[in-house]
Design a protein around this motif. Structure first.
Motif, PDB file in Angstrom:
ATOM      1  N   CYS A  15       0.843  -1.202   0.000  1.00  0.00           N
ATOM      2  CA  CYS A  15       0.000   0.000   0.000  1.00  0.00           C
ATOM      3  C   CYS A  15       0.880   1.254   0.000  1.00  0.00           C
ATOM      4  O   CYS A  15       1.773   1.382   0.836  1.00  0.00           O
ATOM      5  N   CYS A  18       0.125   3.368   3.606  1.00  0.00           N
ATOM      6  CA  CYS A  18       0.533   2.888   4.933  1.00  0.00           C
ATOM      7  C   CYS A  18       1.778   2.012   4.866  1.00  0.00           C
ATOM      8  O   CYS A  18       2.325   1.642   5.894  1.00  0.00           O
ATOM      9  N   HIS A  56      -4.708  -0.124   0.147  1.00  0.00           N
ATOM     10  CA  HIS A  56      -5.806  -0.836   0.786  1.00  0.00           C
ATOM     11  C   HIS A  56      -7.085  -0.056   0.513  1.00  0.00           C
ATOM     12  O   HIS A  56      -7.060   1.176   0.419  1.00  0.00           O
ATOM     13  N   CYS A  59      -7.489   2.636   2.946  1.00  0.00           N
ATOM     14  CA  CYS A  59      -6.486   3.711   2.885  1.00  0.00           C
ATOM     15  C   CYS A  59      -6.698   4.587   1.651  1.00  0.00           C
ATOM     16  O   CYS A  59      -6.190   5.706   1.591  1.00  0.00           O
TER      17      CYS A  59
HETATM   18 ZN   LIG Z   1      -2.841   0.793   3.498  1.00  0.00          ZN
END
Ligand SMILES: [Zn+2]
Length: 147
Positions: A15, A18, A56, A59
């Motif tokens: 990702c 993150c 994600h 996210c």
């Molecule tokens: Zn993420």
């Protein structure tokens, strides 16, 4: 528009926000499932590189009004760290150098420099960056500059 698989493989199923792995087999409807983010694009503009990034689902910034936030590692000792996404955007646009954090010791600054370069190698692979640690005012400044 790239397919999820193309974007996922290019970003090595990690990702971009993150920095944690994304399971390519997870449901695209799950919070931790894979999705394509349009990347950091202030005011609706395409990012400089115009790239789509793997994120994600939870996210992904596309669905919210929230600007993308990339966190500094909580293990670093940095004072007033600069917002990472905005700094990368400026350096992508204009190049140059920016002080991105102040650290109490040289060792802290060097640790932060190593972490930041590693993080940015995935966040902004198109940008050639170096770091520099400068002593000043009893502290150590972490400087990020375009090569
Ligand atoms: Zn993420």
């Amino acid at each position: 528009m790239s397919s999820l698989n193309e974007v996922g493989e290019r970003d090595a199923w990690r990702c971009w926000l993150c920095d944690e792995p994304v399971d390519p087999d997870a449901s695209v409807n799950a919070d931790r499932g894979p999705s394509v983010d349009s990347g950091a694009s202030p005011k609706g503009k395409k990012a400089a590189a115009g790239v789509e990034r793997l994120a994600h689902r939870a996210c992904n910034t596309r669905k919210g009004a929230v600007k993308p936030v990339v966190a500094w590692s909580p293990e670093l000792f940095v004072v007033e760290p600069a917002p990472i996404v905005a700094t990368v955007e400026r350096l992508t646009r204009k190049g140059g150098r920016e002080v991105v954090a102040r650290c109490p010791s040289q060792a802290d600054a060097e640790r932060a420099a190593i972490w930041l370069l590693d993080r940015l190698s995935r966040l902004a692979p198109q940008l050639a960056l170096t770091t520099q640690v400068e002593a000043g005012g009893g502290q150590f400044l972490l400087v990020l500059r375009t090569a």
